[in-house]
Write an enzyme that holds these catalytic residues in place. Structure first.
Site, PDB file in Angstrom:
ATOM      1  CE  LYS A   1      15.851  42.463  69.628  1.00 36.71           C
ATOM      2  NZ  LYS A   1      16.984  43.059  70.256  1.00 36.71           N
ATOM      3  CG  ASP A   2      10.658  42.271  70.692  1.00 35.82           C
ATOM      4  OD1 ASP A   2      11.377  41.431  71.252  1.00 35.82           O
ATOM      5  OD2 ASP A   2      10.102  43.574  71.798  1.00 35.82           O
TER       6      ASP A   2
ATOM      7  NE  ARG B   1      21.356  38.518  67.478  1.00 35.36           N
ATOM      8  CZ  ARG B   1      21.528  39.549  67.262  1.00 35.36           C
ATOM      9  NH1 ARG B   1      23.113  39.954  66.256  1.00 35.36           N
ATOM     10  NH2 ARG B   1      20.746  40.068  68.011  1.00 35.36           N
ATOM     11  NE  ARG B   2      22.595  40.987  70.250  1.00 32.88           N
ATOM     12  CZ  ARG B   2      21.474  40.922  72.187  1.00 32.88           C
ATOM     13  NH1 ARG B   2      21.490  40.541  73.062  1.00 32.88           N
ATOM     14  NH2 ARG B   2      20.396  42.590  71.702  1.00 32.88           N
TER      15      ARG B   2
ATOM     16  NE  ARG C   1      14.828  36.405  79.193  1.00 33.45           N
ATOM     17  CZ  ARG C   1      13.123  35.864  78.815  1.00 33.45           C
ATOM     18  NH1 ARG C   1      13.045  34.784  79.105  1.00 33.45           N
ATOM     19  NH2 ARG C   1      13.006  36.657  79.627  1.00 33.45           N
TER      20      ARG C   1
ATOM     21  NE  ARG D   1      18.663  41.870  79.631  1.00 37.27           N
ATOM     22  CZ  ARG D   1      18.153  41.664  78.028  1.00 37.27           C
ATOM     23  NH1 ARG D   1      19.013  41.299  76.998  1.00 37.27           N
ATOM     24  NH2 ARG D   1      17.022  42.426  77.382  1.00 37.27           N
TER      25      ARG D   1
ATOM     26  CB  CYS E   1      13.401  33.817  69.640  1.00 38.06           C
ATOM     27  SG  CYS E   1      12.477  33.111  70.226  1.00 38.06           S
TER      28      CYS E   1
END
Length: 354
Positions: free
Chosen positions: A97-98, A148-149, A166, A172, A260
């Site tokens: 996904k990166d 997105r979330r 972040r 986190r 993103c």
């Protein structure tokens, strides 16, 4: 010993062996993921010598800005790709996904490994154990760095507030546990599982609550397209179903020109020789959205093809890979015909103005 772009060593018996250097980000999760790939390669090729090279990326260094605001597409990959280009490493392990949907010239994805759960997970502050997003008190603050979330969850759970958080997984979780700023944070289930922190998962978000990011949960091995021997070596790691799902997802995102900085989400599954792709785009607050599902047949046969989408899977049917890519493009076109471009343009402008 160095010879040209390659590195060699002598083994115990005095035999000269080539060292395969694997590039990775330095975070604990990235190392765990890279070690898992290295272990698989060692199992398959006991004679190879592997060396892991850790490096920091732009995304690892800029921690005071939301990912969507930095404006650089290759946040977690650029430094690794630079090392690959300079022949300092021979392959790089990424979270898929990166990886931007367009790779730099001369690079290809040589392997996409079997996907871990692609879903998002809720991790609650210790004082909220036993609750769910539904039952958290009004105005509870949820941490996520993903547009997105946030877009999907704002719509689904209007009583909650969403704020940026972040840092790597460890950072986190520390911010969540040691302060009172967040009632919960949303993280990828795959990362928590790979770290051995499955016990922190309070709730898995199903697609009806929150669809996932393109490529989420899958690991990709990026190599130089000209290195036929390395390509051949890593191609055995391909998981066919994951490859097809991720080709469709990446084609969908690429055709929408998403990244993103806009909320785009997907859900894929392979069932009864059919590949199903659900894709959606959202406004930043989730109030506007477009979502649809399409499918294509993926009956399997075997012949060679290298895809323009940047995945080289020589052991898989080229026709089936083409169909997966076409599925992503067709679904993107369907959403664009219904007004997806307008939603994404406004989302991008609002995000830039924040």
């Amino acid at each position: 010993m160095e010879e040209g772009p390659y590195k060699y060593i002598r083994d115990g018996a005095g035999k000269v062996c080539r060292v395969i250097r694997i590039g990775t980000r330095k975070s604990q999760l990235a190392r765990i993921q890279t070690d898992s790939v290295a272990d698989k390669l060692k199992e398959l090729y006991p004679d190879i010598h592997l060396e892991i090279v850790g490096m920091s990326t732009t995304g690892d260094k800029i921690l005071d800005t939301a990912l969507s605001k930095i404006g650089e597409k290759s946040l977690f990959t650029k430094e690794l790709e630079n090392a690959l280009e300079r022949n300092e490493v021979d392959l790089v392990v990424h979270s898929l996904k990166d990886l931007p949907t367009t790779l730099p010239p001369g690079f290809t994805i040589g392997a996409v490994l079997k996907r871990e759960s692609p879903h998002d997970a809720v991790v609650l502050h210790p004082k909220n154990v036993g609750k769910t997003l539904d039952t958290l008190p009004e105005n509870s603050v949820i941490g996520t760095s993903s547009l997105r979330r946030a877009a999907q969850l704002k719509k689904r759970f209007p009583h909650l507030e969403f704020k940026d958080i972040r840092g790597n997984l460890n950072t986190r979780l520390k911010k969540l546990d040691e302060k009172e700023d967040f009632a919960a944070i949303i993280l990828a289930a795959a990362g928590l599982r790979r770290m051995g922190w499955e016990n922190r998962i309070s709730q898995i978000l199903e697609p009806e609550d929150c669809m996932y990011a393109v490529g989420q949960g899958a690991l990709a091995v990026e190599v130089r397209a000209r290195d036929a021997d390395i390509l051949e070596m890593v191609s055995i790691l391909h998981d066919p179903d994951t490859v097809l799902r991720c080709i469709a997802e990446r084609a969908f995102l690429k055709h929408l020109e998403g990244g993103c900085s806009v909320p785009v989400a997907v859900h894929t599954e392979v069932k009864d020789s059919q590949l199903y792709l659900t894709g959606a785009v959202y406004s930043l607050d989730g109030s506007e959205s477009l979502k649809d599902t399409m499918q294509t047949s993926i009956t399997k046969s075997c012949f060679h093809l290298c895809l323009p989408l940047g995945v080289t899977a020589n052991k898989m049917s080229g026709e089936v890979q083409d169909r997966a890519e076409r599925l992503g493009v067709d679904l993107a076109n369907l959403l664009l015909s219904k007004g997806a471009k307008e939603i994404l343009t406004v989302a991008r402008q609002l995000n830039d103005a924040r």
